[in-house]
Design an enzyme around this catalytic site. Structure first.
Site, PDB file in Angstrom:
ATOM      1  N   ASP A 462     -28.139 -88.176  15.006  1.00 21.48           N
ATOM      2  CA  ASP A 462     -27.177 -88.642  15.986  1.00 21.48           C
ATOM      3  C   ASP A 462     -27.559 -87.980  17.304  1.00 21.48           C
ATOM      4  O   ASP A 462     -28.366 -87.043  17.338  1.00 21.48           O
ATOM      5  CB  ASP A 462     -25.737 -88.309  15.568  1.00 21.48           C
ATOM      6  CG  ASP A 462     -24.719 -89.196  16.295  1.00 21.48           C
ATOM      7  OD1 ASP A 462     -25.062 -89.745  17.372  1.00 21.48           O
ATOM      8  OD2 ASP A 462     -23.580 -89.336  15.810  1.00 21.48           O
TER       9      ASP A 462
HETATM   10  C1  NOJ Z   1     -23.104 -90.813  19.242  1.00 23.47           C
HETATM   11  C2  NOJ Z   1     -22.398 -91.579  18.184  1.00 23.47           C
HETATM   12  O1  NOJ Z   1     -21.844 -90.699  17.242  1.00 23.47           O
HETATM   13  C3  NOJ Z   1     -23.304 -92.570  17.481  1.00 23.47           C
HETATM   14  O2  NOJ Z   1     -22.529 -93.343  16.600  1.00 23.47           O
HETATM   15  C4  NOJ Z   1     -23.999 -93.437  18.484  1.00 23.47           C
HETATM   16  O3  NOJ Z   1     -24.809 -94.388  17.842  1.00 23.47           O
HETATM   17  C5  NOJ Z   1     -24.816 -92.558  19.421  1.00 23.47           C
HETATM   18  N1  NOJ Z   1     -23.907 -91.632  20.103  1.00 23.47           N
HETATM   19  C6  NOJ Z   1     -25.582 -93.347  20.457  1.00 23.47           C
HETATM   20  O4  NOJ Z   1     -24.702 -93.877  21.378  1.00 23.47           O
END
Ligand code: NOJ
Length: 966
Positions: A462
């Site tokens: 993530d």
């Molecule tokens: C953080 C989020 O938790 C995740 O779900 C997302 O895909 C990424 N940011 C990218 O935006």
């Protein structure tokens, strides 16, 4: 001269390991520290020898200017670290610099505690907050220590002659493992990166000889039809993709390979995540979200995951996936960052709406269909967030402490189904799992995901959920977005990974495996085709004519948006008020019926609650191309019916609402409840909801309207369960529709249901309780800014309805509940086994029947024999009412063991019947569906005793029962 600068990051990672992967420990008596991301001159002058008995310090040598690009270096330090049985303290020095640094060390010891001190000489000042300090013995003679100081918490101001220092000391003492579920509050246990003993080879997925109509060799482009008995076997398609990927990888240099696995950094490309081109390979565009293409235009805003799950309709979920996939591909996206499959463990969880509800079987079925759908259109799907990312509060500073059986049966379950569907990517989450960050967690990534599930795609972090260079050996394959902190221009990988590979801290074979997995996933989806569309949007600047070509990818996808919005609506109460039939006049009350005053996309990432609520907030969103408000759709209908319409949208002016509703044939009150991702706070809710009440004074508004209008119909658009006790039994509240969050066609969808054009068949994908305290788990709070908090999953298997059933708590509306405008009768339940055709797995099946656990080998949990339909349940469903309608028969399994959850969803179907019509419904179960996770054997095992089942209209409305012939 006083030099002052911001210390952007300091992270010291100290490994004290005696296991087989301890390259240095095996070869050297002295510990070795390799340091990265700091200029070599600084490091070599700063690192010093340390003794086993005393804490020592390292000098901080401020540099004159912050380093703007990642640099790497390594240096050695000697240590007289004690042997495994010693109880003397060991200490290691770290270094502060103007650039991010990482240190790793290998010493054989088993320290029980670690402390870090930060000091400055009188002529200097410095401060640093340490976000995590811990160690865990991972065997009797080895342990791992991790220390981190985030960039935002550290600053330094020093003179060159009297620099501040940081000291890290680890004292070896008592043996013993950290205890799981050790209580709430601040995490006292260790935070670790257990180095893997994994061999870094890719493993073969267990596969059987193809058997016609049972195990079908498929490619992502040609998945089996919905609800067929066919078990997709992607083994050959993966093998073909691996062959191409391995050939390509052979020709790459180490820095080129590192480029394949390291994102280019936040906002350095046109997508939310970007992998650069390497040679002729074009690189990758990664883009949110689970409900449509984020950050662009001329895209569809689909209903959220929770609404799709509420349909309990596999065909609609597959179609939603396929349409979204076509839009991602149409915009040039390689990887769609969805589906989201966290479990809704706590009702207030801010991102529950992105996922598929609070039951692992339902979530698994929805994940399976969504992945098959997305990938059938040529985009790589990303199953996220792996794993136990169940609350937003302190999501980067909480350790979800979960026992092994619960982990497998609840939280891994949807990911297992995604892997069965051939998912190309998995995103590891922000939190820690049992004291180890999820993106450097050997247990969850290497052992469970890649081992047990035989996942052949790749693991991405993530965004900034990576915490070390060594995460590579714990199973991480791709760093996203590539920099340590968003925009820091530093990376745990990049040149640091090159250095770690060059000095053999990380084996070449591991880097090759990472690259191969990423390239294989690209080939697996056929993205090497020359006509794969180029990226045609700019996630960070939608208005830039040079980079946004405004490609229209919407097609007629609005049709399925409208249908899912209706099919995902559950009718919770109806005293005959619905469906509406050419009402003379109606009053529409509540701002949730209205258009947003700032426009559909007025709040960035939908971080506000104004007007019709059709998605939550955060990265799980997309821009609306348009948004149909209920008031607009109702008025369209009013034109046809000759209905007079009045409205009142001022939620807090209940007197005005009463005036507006008085004397009308029906008053429809629209209410909502919102939540989202923690980087946005809406009305004091920092992601997670603060409570389970409806927003905007809705309880008072509903009761006020019901006081003056005895036909008050309530429509709720909500991200999750709410407490409805303030008005649910009010006799003047004559009907309640639970419409979830429906996407761009929200107004049309609810009109279809209100007027009976769509007979409601939606079902609750979670329990609506009478009191918040009835739920088995609450969000965990507490902890200071730098603390890691414990989130003990003490409820174990008993999430949502399993808890209500076991504790005999009467919910307001149970899981799986939803009414119809017609009625259905169930009859004639029969059960049987499905004839065996797979002779390859006869022995495995016989062992399973005897109660032996499945073998603990790679891919064992997704082996096709375990998942093929093995038992069959049939019954009749008849529409006994006046109108056509859909029914969702559900099958629940009951354990003979009273300590187990009383009922488990193990099947559902959707049937559409005309008045008087009957249909035979067939639900199949696999051996996996009947198994429990055997923690000792590390395999799936058939419990002993008879398998009782019930079939009915909800988790508490059983109409038929029987016994499986197992
Ligand atoms: C953080 C989020 O938790 C995740 O779900 C997302 O895909 C990424 N940011 C990218 O935006």
């Amino acid at each position: 001269m006083q030099l002052s600068h911001r210390l952007r990051a300091l992270a010291a990672l100290l490994a004290v390991v005696g296991g087989p992967l301890s390259v240095h420990a095996a070869q050297e008596s002295a510990a070795s520290i390799s340091a990265s991301s700091a200029p070599a001159s600084i490091l070599s002058s700063a690192l010093s020898s340390v003794s086993a008995s005393a804490v020592s310090s390292a000098s901080v040598v401020p540099s004159s200017a912050p380093t703007s690009a990642p640099v790497s270096s390594s240096a050695a330090v000697s240590s007289s670290a004690p042997g495994p049985s010693s109880s003397a303290p060991v200490s290691l020095s770290s270094v502060l610099s103007s650039a991010p640094a990482s240190l790793s060390s290998v010493i054989s010891s088993a320290p029980a505690s670690v402390s870090v001190s930060f000091s400055a000489a009188s002529s200097a000042s410095a401060s640093a907050s340490i976000s995590s300090v811990a160690s865990t013995p991972i065997s009797a003679s080895s342990a791992f220590i991790s220390v981190s100081i985030p960039a935002s918490n550290a600053s330094i101001s020093a003179s060159t002659t009297a620099p501040p220092s940081v000291s890290v000391s680890a004292s070896a003492a008592a043996a013993g493992s950290p205890s799981f579920n050790s209580g709430t509050g601040t995490e006292t246990g260790p935070i670790t990166v257990p180095l893997s003993e994994y061999t870094f080879s890719s493993f073969p997925v267990a596969s059987s000889t193809p058997i016609p109509k049972v195990f079908v060799p498929v490619t992502p482009a040609n998945p089996p039809p919905v609800s067929s008995d066919e078990i997709p076997d992607f083994a050959q398609a993966w093998a073909d993709a691996y062959e191409k990927a391995e050939a390509f990888t052979l020709g790459l240099t180490v820095p080129e390979k590192v480029n394949v696995v390291t994102g280019v950094g936040w906002e350095n490309g046109r997508c939310v995540g970007n992998i650069p081109a390497v040679g002729e390979w074009p690189g990758l565009c990664l883009e949110d979200s689970p409900l449509g293409v984020r950050d662009t235009d001329f895209n569809t805003a689909f209903p959220a995951g929770i609404t799709a799950a509420s349909t309990f309709n596999r065909s609609l979920i597959r179609t939603r996936g396929a349409f979204m996939g076509a839009e991602f591909k149409g915009k040039g996206v390689n990887l769609a960052l969805g589906p989201m499959m966290n479990m809704g463990r706590v009702a207030q969880g801010g991102r529950n709406w992105e996922g598929f509800g609070a039951d692992p079987f339902l979530s698994g079925a929805a994940a399976y269909e969504t992945v098959l759908g997305l990938q059938s259109s040529g985009v790589q799907a990303t199953a996220k967030h792996f794993i136990n990312n169940e609350q937003e509060y302190k999501r980067t500073q909480e350790s979800s402490n979960v026992d092994d059986r619960t982990e497998h049966e609840i939280y891994v379950a949807p990911f297992l189904q995604a892997v069965r569907a051939g998912v190309a990517a998995v995103m590891c989450s922000y939190n820690l799992v049992n004291d180890t960050y999820a993106c450097e967690n050997n247990r969850t990534l290497n052992q469970i995901l890649k081992g047990e599930l035989g996942f052949r795609g790749f693991v991405m972090s993530d965004w900034s959920a990576q915490h070390s260079t060594l995460s590579a050996v714990a199973g991480l394959d791709m760093s996203m977005p590539g920099d340590i902190d968003l925009g820091s221009h530093t990376s745990w990988w990049g040149p640091n990974l090159t250095a770690f590979v060059d000095n053999s801290t990380i084996p070449d074979s591991r880097l090759d495996d990472m690259v191969t997995r990423i390239l294989a996933s690209w080939y697996f989806l056929g993205q090497d085709a020359p006509d794969f569309p180029p990226v045609s949007f700019n996630a960070f600047n939608n208005n830039d004519p040079a980079t946004n070509q405004h490609v229209d990818v919407q097609g007629d996808h609005w049709t399925v948006v409208r249908e899912i919005g209706a099919a995902g609506t559950a009718l919770l109460k109806n005293n005959g008020a619905l469906p509406l039939n050419k009402p003379k006049n109606i009053a529409i009350i509540g701002s949730d019926a209205a258009d947003a005053s700032m426009g559909p996309n007025g709040f960035s990432d939908r971080g506000g609650d104004d007007g019709i609520l059709a998605m939550g907030w955060g990265s799980g969103t997309a821009n609306y191309p348009y948004l149909i408000a209920p008031v607009d759709a109702i008025q369209d209908r009013a034109v046809q019916d000759g209905t007079d319409v009045n409205w009142w949208f001022l939620d807090f002016n209940t007197a005005g609402a009463q005036t507006a509703a008085f004397g009308f044939e029906a008053a429809i009150v629209f209410a909502n409840a919102d939540s989202g991702e923690q980087y946005i706070t809406v009305d004091g809710n920092a992601g997670d909801r603060n409570n389970l009440t409806l927003w905007h004074n809705a309880d008072n508004l509903i009761n006020a309207v019901a006081e003056v209008n005895n036909n008050t119909i309530v429509v709720v658009h909500s991200v999750g369960p709410c407490i409805l006790e303030a008005w649910i039994e009010n006799p003047n509240v004559t009907a309640v529709l639970w419409a979830n969050i429906a996407g761009q066609e929200a107004g049309n969808s609810i009109v279809d249901v209100l007027y009976g054009d769509f007979n409601p068949s939606g079902r609750l994908p979670y329990t609506i309780a009478k009191s918040p305290s009835d739920y088995p788990a609450q969000p965990t709070g507490g902890g200071g800014p730098n603390d890691i908090i414990s989130v003990p999953y003490t409820e174990g298997l008993f999430i949502d309805y399993r808890h209500f059933d076991a504790q005999n708590i009467t919910p307001r509306f149970e899981f799986g509940f939803g009414l119809s405008y017609t009625t259905f009768a169930y009859s004639n339940l029969r059960t049987s086994t499905i004839a065996q055709q797979d002779h390859d797995s006869t022995q495995l099946e016989q062992a399973w029947a005897k109660g032996e656990a499945t073998p603990n080998v790679e891919g064992a949990s997704t082996a096709v024999w375990l998942h093929r339909p093995a038992f069959e349940v049939t019954f009749e469903v008849k529409n006994t009412g006046p109108v056509a309608g859909g029914e969702i028969p559900q099958l629940y399994l009951h354990s003979p063991d009273s300590s187990e959850p009383p009922s488990l969803l193990r099947g559902f179907a959707d049937v559409l019947l005309s008045p008087g019509e009957s249909q035979t419904v067939r639900i199949t179960l696999s051996r996996y569906d009947l198994s429990v996770w055997d923690v000792d054997a590390q395999g799936w095992r058939k419990p002993s005793g008879a398998f009782q089942i019930s079939v009915g209209a909800s988790s508490r409305d059983f109409r038929l029962s029987g016994t499986l012939p197992v």
